[in-house]
Design a protein around this motif. Structure first.
Motif, PDB file in Angstrom:
ATOM      1  N   HIS A  82      24.638  66.086  22.784  1.00 40.88           N
ATOM      2  CA  HIS A  82      24.132  64.710  22.706  1.00 40.88           C
ATOM      3  C   HIS A  82      25.154  63.719  22.157  1.00 40.88           C
ATOM      4  CE1 HIS A  82      23.119  66.363  18.729  1.00 40.88           C
ATOM      5  NE2 HIS A  82      23.084  65.128  18.290  1.00 40.88           N
ATOM      6  N   GLU A 112      19.411  77.466  18.462  1.00 44.03           N
ATOM      7  CA  GLU A 112      18.439  76.372  18.461  1.00 44.03           C
ATOM      8  C   GLU A 112      18.266  75.705  17.105  1.00 44.03           C
ATOM      9  OE1 GLU A 112      14.673  77.772  19.892  1.00 44.03           O
ATOM     10  OE2 GLU A 112      14.188  78.783  18.019  1.00 44.03           O
ATOM     11  N   LEU A 116      20.265  70.656  20.180  1.00 36.91           N
ATOM     12  CA  LEU A 116      19.049  70.170  20.841  1.00 36.91           C
ATOM     13  C   LEU A 116      18.937  70.873  22.190  1.00 36.91           C
ATOM     14  CD1 LEU A 116      19.489  66.314  20.323  1.00 36.91           C
ATOM     15  CD2 LEU A 116      18.343  67.953  18.832  1.00 36.91           C
ATOM     16  N   GLN A 201      23.986  57.011   7.398  1.00 38.26           N
ATOM     17  CA  GLN A 201      23.500  55.743   7.937  1.00 38.26           C
ATOM     18  C   GLN A 201      23.802  54.612   6.961  1.00 38.26           C
ATOM     19  OE1 GLN A 201      19.406  55.851   9.704  1.00 38.26           O
ATOM     20  NE2 GLN A 201      19.214  57.529   8.268  1.00 38.26           N
ATOM     21  N   LEU A 203      23.717  50.029   6.916  1.00 39.81           N
ATOM     22  CA  LEU A 203      23.621  48.763   7.642  1.00 39.81           C
ATOM     23  C   LEU A 203      24.915  48.009   7.380  1.00 39.81           C
ATOM     24  CD1 LEU A 203      19.948  47.606   6.939  1.00 39.81           C
ATOM     25  CD2 LEU A 203      20.879  48.574   9.053  1.00 39.81           C
TER      26      LEU A 203
ATOM     27  N   GLU B  42      21.677  58.994  -3.062  1.00 36.78           N
ATOM     28  CA  GLU B  42      21.391  58.285  -1.811  1.00 36.78           C
ATOM     29  C   GLU B  42      19.868  58.140  -1.642  1.00 36.78           C
ATOM     30  OE1 GLU B  42      23.604  56.824   0.760  1.00 36.78           O
ATOM     31  OE2 GLU B  42      21.551  56.063   0.703  1.00 36.78           O
ATOM     32  N   LEU B  44      18.219  56.471   0.341  1.00 35.27           N
ATOM     33  CA  LEU B  44      17.822  56.439   1.744  1.00 35.27           C
ATOM     34  C   LEU B  44      17.304  57.795   2.213  1.00 35.27           C
ATOM     35  CD1 LEU B  44      17.946  54.610   4.226  1.00 35.27           C
ATOM     36  CD2 LEU B  44      20.289  55.372   4.576  1.00 35.27           C
ATOM     37  N   TYR B  45      17.757  58.854   1.566  1.00 36.57           N
ATOM     38  CA  TYR B  45      17.379  60.198   2.005  1.00 36.57           C
ATOM     39  C   TYR B  45      16.084  60.700   1.363  1.00 36.57           C
ATOM     40  CZ  TYR B  45      21.805  60.697   4.459  1.00 36.57           C
ATOM     41  OH  TYR B  45      22.835  60.535   5.332  1.00 36.57           O
ATOM     42  N   TYR B  74      12.855  57.644   6.022  1.00 37.41           N
ATOM     43  CA  TYR B  74      13.014  56.211   6.291  1.00 37.41           C
ATOM     44  C   TYR B  74      14.043  56.007   7.396  1.00 37.41           C
ATOM     45  CZ  TYR B  74      13.567  51.207   5.501  1.00 37.41           C
ATOM     46  OH  TYR B  74      13.599  49.851   5.661  1.00 37.41           O
ATOM     47  N   ASN B  75      13.636  55.298   8.434  1.00 37.44           N
ATOM     48  CA  ASN B  75      14.548  54.995   9.533  1.00 37.44           C
ATOM     49  C   ASN B  75      15.199  53.642   9.264  1.00 37.44           C
ATOM     50  OD1 ASN B  75      15.552  53.908  12.034  1.00 37.44           O
ATOM     51  ND2 ASN B  75      14.491  55.594  13.064  1.00 37.44           N
ATOM     52  N   LEU B  76      16.488  53.686   8.945  1.00 37.22           N
ATOM     53  CA  LEU B  76      17.202  52.476   8.518  1.00 37.22           C
ATOM     54  C   LEU B  76      17.361  51.465   9.656  1.00 37.22           C
ATOM     55  CD1 LEU B  76      18.705  51.241   6.075  1.00 37.22           C
ATOM     56  CD2 LEU B  76      20.790  52.244   7.005  1.00 37.22           C
ATOM     57  N   LEU B  94      10.911  78.724  17.715  1.00 38.48           N
ATOM     58  CA  LEU B  94      10.636  77.295  17.682  1.00 38.48           C
ATOM     59  C   LEU B  94       9.937  76.883  18.978  1.00 38.48           C
ATOM     60  CD1 LEU B  94      11.473  74.874  15.799  1.00 38.48           C
ATOM     61  CD2 LEU B  94      13.398  74.535  17.347  1.00 38.48           C
ATOM     62  N   THR B 118      10.503  63.008  20.976  1.00 43.18           N
ATOM     63  CA  THR B 118      11.712  63.619  21.529  1.00 43.18           C
ATOM     64  C   THR B 118      12.363  64.499  20.465  1.00 43.18           C
ATOM     65  OG1 THR B 118      12.922  61.625  20.915  1.00 43.18           O
ATOM     66  CG2 THR B 118      12.395  61.888  23.242  1.00 43.18           C
ATOM     67  N   GLN B 119      13.090  65.509  20.940  1.00 45.42           N
ATOM     68  CA  GLN B 119      13.846  66.326  20.000  1.00 45.42           C
ATOM     69  C   GLN B 119      15.147  65.592  19.694  1.00 45.42           C
ATOM     70  OE1 GLN B 119      15.610  70.033  21.198  1.00 45.42           O
ATOM     71  NE2 GLN B 119      14.993  71.056  19.316  1.00 45.42           N
ATOM     72  N   GLN B 120      15.447  65.439  18.422  1.00 41.72           N
ATOM     73  CA  GLN B 120      16.660  64.720  18.021  1.00 41.72           C
ATOM     74  C   GLN B 120      17.322  65.411  16.841  1.00 41.72           C
ATOM     75  OE1 GLN B 120      15.951  60.506  17.239  1.00 41.72           O
ATOM     76  NE2 GLN B 120      14.345  60.539  18.783  1.00 41.72           N
ATOM     77  N   GLU B 121      18.576  65.046  16.627  1.00 37.75           N
ATOM     78  CA  GLU B 121      19.240  65.524  15.411  1.00 37.75           C
ATOM     79  C   GLU B 121      18.686  64.694  14.261  1.00 37.75           C
ATOM     80  OE1 GLU B 121      23.477  65.804  15.639  1.00 37.75           O
ATOM     81  OE2 GLU B 121      23.696  65.936  13.469  1.00 37.75           O
ATOM     82  N   PRO B 123      18.185  62.599  11.087  1.00 38.03           N
ATOM     83  CA  PRO B 123      19.177  61.825  10.321  1.00 38.03           C
ATOM     84  C   PRO B 123      19.318  62.285   8.873  1.00 38.03           C
ATOM     85  CG  PRO B 123      17.270  60.474  10.893  1.00 38.03           C
ATOM     86  CD  PRO B 123      17.097  61.780  11.599  1.00 38.03           C
ATOM     87  N   HIS B 126      20.065  66.752   9.575  1.00 41.63           N
ATOM     88  CA  HIS B 126      21.165  67.023  10.513  1.00 41.63           C
ATOM     89  C   HIS B 126      20.961  68.279  11.356  1.00 41.63           C
ATOM     90  CE1 HIS B 126      23.213  63.761   8.575  1.00 41.63           C
ATOM     91  NE2 HIS B 126      23.045  64.351   7.413  1.00 41.63           N
ATOM     92  N   PRO B 128      18.001  70.022  14.588  1.00 38.08           N
ATOM     93  CA  PRO B 128      16.996  69.549  15.543  1.00 38.08           C
ATOM     94  C   PRO B 128      15.572  69.456  14.968  1.00 38.08           C
ATOM     95  CG  PRO B 128      18.405  71.221  16.547  1.00 38.08           C
ATOM     96  CD  PRO B 128      18.701  71.234  15.076  1.00 38.08           C
ATOM     97  N   TYR B 129      14.944  68.344  15.218  1.00 34.04           N
ATOM     98  CA  TYR B 129      13.542  68.102  14.862  1.00 34.04           C
ATOM     99  C   TYR B 129      12.903  67.311  15.989  1.00 34.04           C
ATOM    100  CZ  TYR B 129      12.978  69.587  10.006  1.00 34.04           C
ATOM    101  OH  TYR B 129      12.840  70.335   8.879  1.00 34.04           O
TER     102      TYR B 129
END
Lengths: 264, 175
Positions: A82, A112, A116, A201, A203, B42, B44-45, B74-76, B94, B118-121, B123, B126, B128-129
């Motif tokens: 990805h 897995e 992904l 992340q 800003l 941090e 944010l985490y 939290y999605n920044l 899984l 959707t499956q994503q890395e 944040p 780090h 897959p979730y």
């Protein structure tokens, strides 16, 4: 606006020669398969450029594994499909270039917990579009993507998938415009990765508090105040420290509209 | 209508952190098993986590047990709380996105389900979730912003029709 067209074209045309080997434990034939060589665009994704390679190796593996999900590794580290190919190369080989880039192909033991799943190209498209959307939320509060039509979204994806610069940029230029009376995005979509491939992340504004354009140097002293020596690499080049972030975002972002940058 | 007022509907990190702490107190009170995880370098985490077993009864009446892990973070970029999860079967495998759709409380088409989950890395972790796409969260939460006592509870109640998650009704009654 992304006005330096030669830069955009140069970045678009970046390619990496790759040499694929089938993992030794997968080979079920007495005859060893030849490695598979191919030039791939830096801006593309592995699932978009590996169909032929996959067909080449399929006849050497056990047929019960033929429908398994294929995956790649470099030096024992699984490659995350990805991310754009050029970014993965910079991450693993940026400090120590290796051409062609030698990768190992697997059809079993899909990791897995690291990768992904990618059963088809629709998954790549969905991932790509959601990343572009996120970038637009950062730049324009999502207003450009939400006012575009479905056919524009398709054109972006097809432009990337089929390696069509003009088709892609006809739409992408709208995502690179600044809105409002001030020049610049609200935030810069940027991910800076350390050696382990992890990004933090943040800003990031394209401007300093006094309204002047923020440069790479100023960003670095903001993010890493105790590491004066750090440098940033993307698309195989070290970024000059006086580069304004707004220009960098407009010209050096990957097609997903994010800057993917390696810290070195 | 594009959400031109997204600036006003965003949940700030501060609001999220306060709501997360309040939510954890309520969770303990109602014997729900959410835990809070804070990274002191941090903020944010900061995330909320819960592990649980869930069951699914298929059309033939056969019951299957799964292990689920939920995480709220939290999605920044979007300025909203985000919901992520993984589900494993009894062999430790899984579940795929299609299998997750199969045990959703909602009878939802593949296309619709895939446009939301959707499956994503992840944040924060780090790896897959499955992540519920945040693009409509801001809009939805803004509708409830005035009446919501706790933004996390409101947020979770938006998730439960889609994903199996036990949410004690006492949360709704608490003041």
């Amino acid at each position: 606006m992304a006005n330096d067209r030669e830069v955009l074209r140069e970045i678009w045309d970046g390619k990496i020669p790759i040499c694929f080997h089938l993992a030794q434990e997968e080979i079920m034939e007495i005859q060893q398969p030849d490695p598979f060589y191919v030039m791939v665009p830096r801006l593309s994704y592995f699932p978009l450029v590996t169909d032929k390679m996959k067909r080449h190796f399929l006849r050497y593996i056990s047929q019960e594994n033929a429908d398994n999900e294929m995956w790649l590794d470099y030096n024992g580290q699984a490659l995350k499909w990805h991310y754009p190919i050029g970014f993965l190369y910079d991450l693993f080989c940026g400090n120590d270039p290796q051409l062609p880039w030698t990768l190992t192909v697997h059809f079993t033991k899909f990791p897995e917990t690291v990768l992904l799943h990618c059963p088809n190209k629709d998954v790549v498209e969905a991932h790509y579009m959601s990343t572009v959307k996120e970038a637009d939320v950062l730049k324009h509060r999502g207003q450009v993507m939400s006012t575009m039509q479905k056919k524009d979204h398709n054109q972006l994806w097809l432009g990337l998938q089929n390696d069509k610069f003009d088709q892609f940029w006809a739409i992408n230029r709208r995502l690179m415009e600044s809105h409002g009376d001030n020049e610049g995005f609200k935030h810069i979509p940027i991910r800076i990765y350390t050696d382990d491939g992890i990004s933090c992340q943040r800003l990031i504004s394209p401007k300093n508090n006094d309204g002047s354009r923020k440069t790479v140097q100023q960003l670095l002293s903001e993010l890493y105040p105790d590491k004066p020596e750090v440098k940033l690499r993307t698309h195989g080049v070290l970024i000059p420290l006086d580069t304004p972030l707004q220009w960098l975002s407009e010209h050096m972002s990957y097609p997903d509209n994010f800057l993917h940058i390696c810290l070195c | 209508m594009p959400s031109s007022n997204s600036q006003t509907t965003c949940i700030t990190l501060e609001t999220y952190l306060c709501a997360a702490k309040d939510f954890i107190e309520l969770s303990a009170k109602f014997m729900d098993e959410w835990t809070i995880h804070q990274d002191h370098s941090e903020r944010l985490y900061t995330h909320l986590k819960k592990e649980d077993f869930i069951t699914h009864v298929d059309d033939t009446g056969k019951e299957t047990l799964f292990r689920a892990e939920y995480a709220i973070f939290y999605n920044l970029s979007y300025g909203v709380p985000s919901f992520s999860f993984n589900v494993w079967d009894c062999t430790g495998k899984l579940l795929t996105l299609e299998e997750v759709r199969g045990i959703s409380p909602m009878n939802i088409s593949t296309k619709d389900f895939y446009s939301v989950v959707t499956q994503q890395e992840h944040p924060v972790f780090h790896r897959p979730y499955f992540i519920i796409h945040p693009c409509h969260t801001a809009e939805l939460l803004s509708m409830f912003k005035k009446s919501s006592k706790n933004i996390i509870i409101t947020f979770l109640s938006l998730i439960t029709p889609l994903i199996q998650l036990k949410l004690p009704l006492e949360y709704g009654l608490s003041s």
